[in-house]
Every structure is written in structure tokens, then in C-alpha cells.
Design an enzyme around this catalytic site. Structure first.
Site, PDB file in Angstrom:
ATOM      1  N   ASN A   9       0.849  -1.392  -0.170  1.00  0.00           N
ATOM      2  CA  ASN A   9      -0.074  -0.037   0.137  1.00  0.00           C
ATOM      3  C   ASN A   9       0.767   1.179  -0.074  1.00  0.00           C
ATOM      4  O   ASN A   9       1.609   1.516   0.968  1.00  0.00           O
ATOM      5  CB  ASN A   9      -0.938  -0.127   1.144  1.00  0.00           C
ATOM      6  CG  ASN A   9      -1.659   1.185   1.255  1.00  0.00           C
ATOM      7  OD1 ASN A   9      -1.935   2.043   0.599  1.00  0.00           O
ATOM      8  ND2 ASN A   9      -2.292   1.287   2.628  1.00  0.00           N
ATOM      9  N   LYS A  11       0.284   4.250  -0.196  1.00  0.00           N
ATOM     10  CA  LYS A  11      -0.356   5.488   0.503  1.00  0.00           C
ATOM     11  C   LYS A  11      -0.319   6.391  -0.573  1.00  0.00           C
ATOM     12  O   LYS A  11      -0.366   6.649  -1.884  1.00  0.00           O
ATOM     13  CB  LYS A  11       0.205   5.455   1.893  1.00  0.00           C
ATOM     14  CG  LYS A  11       0.078   4.340   2.619  1.00  0.00           C
ATOM     15  CD  LYS A  11       0.135   4.457   4.179  1.00  0.00           C
ATOM     16  CE  LYS A  11       0.147   3.168   4.862  1.00  0.00           C
ATOM     17  NZ  LYS A  11       0.057   3.263   6.385  1.00  0.00           N
ATOM     18  N   HIS A  95      -9.556   1.538   5.250  1.00  0.00           N
ATOM     19  CA  HIS A  95      -7.969   1.672   5.749  1.00  0.00           C
ATOM     20  C   HIS A  95      -8.159   2.382   7.234  1.00  0.00           C
ATOM     21  O   HIS A  95      -9.022   3.533   7.088  1.00  0.00           O
ATOM     22  CB  HIS A  95      -6.972   2.182   4.744  1.00  0.00           C
ATOM     23  CG  HIS A  95      -5.544   2.245   5.319  1.00  0.00           C
ATOM     24  ND1 HIS A  95      -5.041   2.842   6.318  1.00  0.00           N
ATOM     25  CD2 HIS A  95      -4.638   1.099   5.327  1.00  0.00           C
ATOM     26  CE1 HIS A  95      -4.015   2.565   6.648  1.00  0.00           C
ATOM     27  NE2 HIS A  95      -3.535   1.542   5.927  1.00  0.00           N
ATOM     28  N   GLU A  97      -6.260   4.777   8.182  1.00  0.00           N
ATOM     29  CA  GLU A  97      -6.182   6.469   7.836  1.00  0.00           C
ATOM     30  C   GLU A  97      -7.405   6.697   7.345  1.00  0.00           C
ATOM     31  O   GLU A  97      -7.606   8.092   7.562  1.00  0.00           O
ATOM     32  CB  GLU A  97      -4.935   6.316   6.971  1.00  0.00           C
ATOM     33  CG  GLU A  97      -3.759   6.175   7.787  1.00  0.00           C
ATOM     34  CD  GLU A  97      -2.607   5.516   7.037  1.00  0.00           C
ATOM     35  OE1 GLU A  97      -2.676   5.341   5.744  1.00  0.00           O
ATOM     36  OE2 GLU A  97      -1.549   4.851   7.698  1.00  0.00           O
ATOM     37  N   GLU A 167      -5.148  -4.842  10.855  1.00  0.00           N
ATOM     38  CA  GLU A 167      -4.074  -3.643  10.923  1.00  0.00           C
ATOM     39  C   GLU A 167      -4.090  -3.188  12.252  1.00  0.00           C
ATOM     40  O   GLU A 167      -5.083  -2.063  12.352  1.00  0.00           O
ATOM     41  CB  GLU A 167      -3.937  -2.941   9.934  1.00  0.00           C
ATOM     42  CG  GLU A 167      -3.772  -3.596   8.471  1.00  0.00           C
ATOM     43  CD  GLU A 167      -3.247  -2.517   7.672  1.00  0.00           C
ATOM     44  OE1 GLU A 167      -2.012  -2.430   7.096  1.00  0.00           O
ATOM     45  OE2 GLU A 167      -3.996  -1.461   7.262  1.00  0.00           O
ATOM     46  N   GLY A 173       2.930   2.433  10.800  1.00  0.00           N
ATOM     47  CA  GLY A 173       4.022   3.280  10.528  1.00  0.00           C
ATOM     48  C   GLY A 173       4.659   3.715  12.112  1.00  0.00           C
ATOM     49  O   GLY A 173       5.422   4.710  12.091  1.00  0.00           O
ATOM     50  N   SER A 213       3.617  -2.164  10.340  1.00  0.00           N
ATOM     51  CA  SER A 213       5.280  -2.332  10.388  1.00  0.00           C
ATOM     52  C   SER A 213       5.896  -3.330  10.157  1.00  0.00           C
ATOM     53  O   SER A 213       6.632  -3.970  10.569  1.00  0.00           O
ATOM     54  CB  SER A 213       5.779  -1.804  11.949  1.00  0.00           C
ATOM     55  OG  SER A 213       5.240  -0.547  12.134  1.00  0.00           O
ATOM     56  N   GLY A 234       2.993  -0.918   4.448  1.00  0.00           N
ATOM     57  CA  GLY A 234       2.963   0.422   3.961  1.00  0.00           C
ATOM     58  C   GLY A 234       4.445   0.940   3.501  1.00  0.00           C
ATOM     59  O   GLY A 234       4.861   0.648   2.420  1.00  0.00           O
TER      60      GLY A 234
END
Ligand code: 13P
Length: 252
Positions: A9, A11, A95, A97, A167, A173, A213, A234
Site C-alpha cells: 500500500n 499510500k 483503511h 487512515e 492492521e 507506521g 510495520s 506500507g
């Protein structure tokens, strides 16, 4: 035998030129991998150009979001038909985010999932708890609600086109990966939940990815868990060498 699905991904990263360059490197470095599915999810603006690089290879294309209508007055949105038109086979939906920064609800996510499936896209439904929810012992409850509401109205037949990505938000992250055993516990719970909602057969066939991560240094211990069937990566998917090692489970 279930095939692993390893997805990157990207992003909100990579201009068109940078995306093409990364895709070209991956086509070369991953060309011999045939025993697992490989997916990359560039930003919308790079989908078409990346597809020109990867079409006909073993790398599949996915988008990071989609709207639930096929066309119309929805300024700024992208429809499932448009994603298919530029070569997407998959789309990531819900997701964290988008849930926590943009404010997407389970109801909106459910509409997007149904629209994507209706248009023949495979969907990756992302679920996962916040740190405070984990600390309050609410992880399984949060994941259960997200899955039940996200998949509301999705039929047994349609589950063939659904992947779940667990996730934990605190692991995204942050460099803090969930311990493989802790991730496994949630994955096993998700599989049991799918078994109750659908059937044991469907639960067994559904790919449940882990994300948060993931790196070359931890991929093999995560993938060794019985209910972890792949990864949604990510930051580490933005560098060709690192993503290649992740796809190949090469710890360095
Ligand atoms: P990181 O791998 O950067 O933690 O991101 C995980 C993720 O959100 C993938 O969708």
C-alpha cells in the site's frame, strides 16, 4: 492450499515517474515468484501508468479507496468502473487512515465494499483497534463490529472476493509490529467469526492479511502463524529491494 497475498500500500507517495520506476524494478526482481499473489496499490494518479508496466506480469494492481456509485455528481470521487478501466483487480477499503483521519464510518465502508464487489473488484477490508482500545481489552470487540458492519449484506458467494486485513492502528507506521502470537490470536478470532457469519469452508478460504510495520526482518515470523495468510505493507513497500525481500520472505 491457500496462496499468500503480499500487498504494498503505497499510500500518498510517488509521483507518476517515481511510481513507474518502482514498478519496473519490482517486475524485474519478482519475476520468478509464482507461488504467491503479489499486489501493489499506488495512488490513483499513478494507477494507469503503473498498469502499463505490470500488465501481463505476476504483479496485480489495486487502488487504495473507491466510491460506492458508478458515476454522477460526486466531485473528487473515483468509481469502481473507473478502477477497473485502469487495470485494477483489487481495492483497499476502510483503511485505518481513512477511518480515523478522513472519518469514514462502518456504514460508508459497507456501501463501498458492496459496490466494489458488484463491479467485479476484489476488496481488502481493513480492520484494527486503536491503542486505547487494545489497552482497554476491546480489541476483539472492535474487530468484530468492523467486520460485521463492513460485511453486512455480503453473500457467501461474494466472500470469494473479500480479503480481510488486520492492521492494529498502533502498529501502523510506528515500527511497533504486533508480536506474531498476538496477531495470530486476532486472526484466529476473525476466522472463527467468519465461520459463524458464513461457514467453516468460507472462513478457511478467506485470506486474512496482517499489516502494521511489516518489514523483511519480521515477515517470516508473522507468516509462520497458522492464520496469517499474507501482509499489507506500507512504508517498506516503497523501496524495491525491501519489498522484494518481504515478498520472498527473505530475512536479512
Ligand atoms: P506500515 O507498514 O507503514 O506500518 O503501514 C501499514 C499499513 O497501513 C498498510 O496498509
Amino acid at each position: 492450499m491457500k496462496r499468500y497475498l503480499i500487498a504494498g500500500n503505497w499510500k500518498m507517495n510517488k509521483t507518476t515517474g517515481e511510481a513507474i520506476e518502482l514498478a519496473q524494478k519490482l517486475v524485474e526482481s519478482l519475476k520468478d515468484v509464482n507461488d504467491r499473489d503479489i499486489l501493489i496499490c499506488p495512488p490513483f494518479t499513478a494507477l494507469y501508468s503503473v498498469y502499463q508496466v505490470i500488465k501481463g506480469t505476476n504483479i496485480k494492481l489495486g487502488a487504495q479507496d473507491v466510491f460506492y456509485e458508478n458515476s454522477g455528481a460526486f466531485t473528487g470521487e473515483i468509481s469502481p468502473i473507473m478502477l477497473k478501466d485502469v487495470g485494477c483487480e483489487y481495492v483497499i477499503i476502510g483503511h485505518s487512515e481513512r477511518r480515523h483521519i478522513i472519518g469514514e464510518t462502518d456504514e460508508l465502508i459497507n456501501k463501498k465494499i458492496k459496490a466494489a464487489i458488484n463491479n467485479g473488484l476484489k476488496t481488502i477490508l481493513c480492520v484494527g483497534e486503536l491503542l486505547e482500545e487494545r489497552e482497554a481489552g476491546k480489541t476483539l470487540e472492535v474487530v468484530k463490529t468492523q467486520i460485521e458492519k463492513g460485511l453486512n449484506g455480503v453473500s457467501k458467494e461474494e466472500m470469494k472476493n473479500v480479503v480481510i486485513a488486520y492492521e492494529p492502528v498502533w502498529a501502523i507506521g510506528t515500527g511497533k509490529t504486533a508480536k506474531p502470537e498476538d496477531a495470530q490470536e486476532v486472526h484466529a478470532y476473525i476466522r472463527e467469526l467468519l465461520s459463524k457469519l458464513y461457514s467453516k469452508e468460507i472462513a478457511d478460504e478467506t485470506i486474512i492479511q496482517y499489516g502494521g510495520s511489516v518489514k523483511a526482518s519480521n515477515i517470516d515470523s508473522l507468516m509462520a502463524m497458522p492464520d496469517i495468510d499474507g501482509a499489507l505493507v506500507g512504508g517498506a513497500s516503497l523501496v524495491a529491494e525491501e519489498f522484494t525481500r518481504i515478498v520472498k520472505f527473505i530475512k536479512q
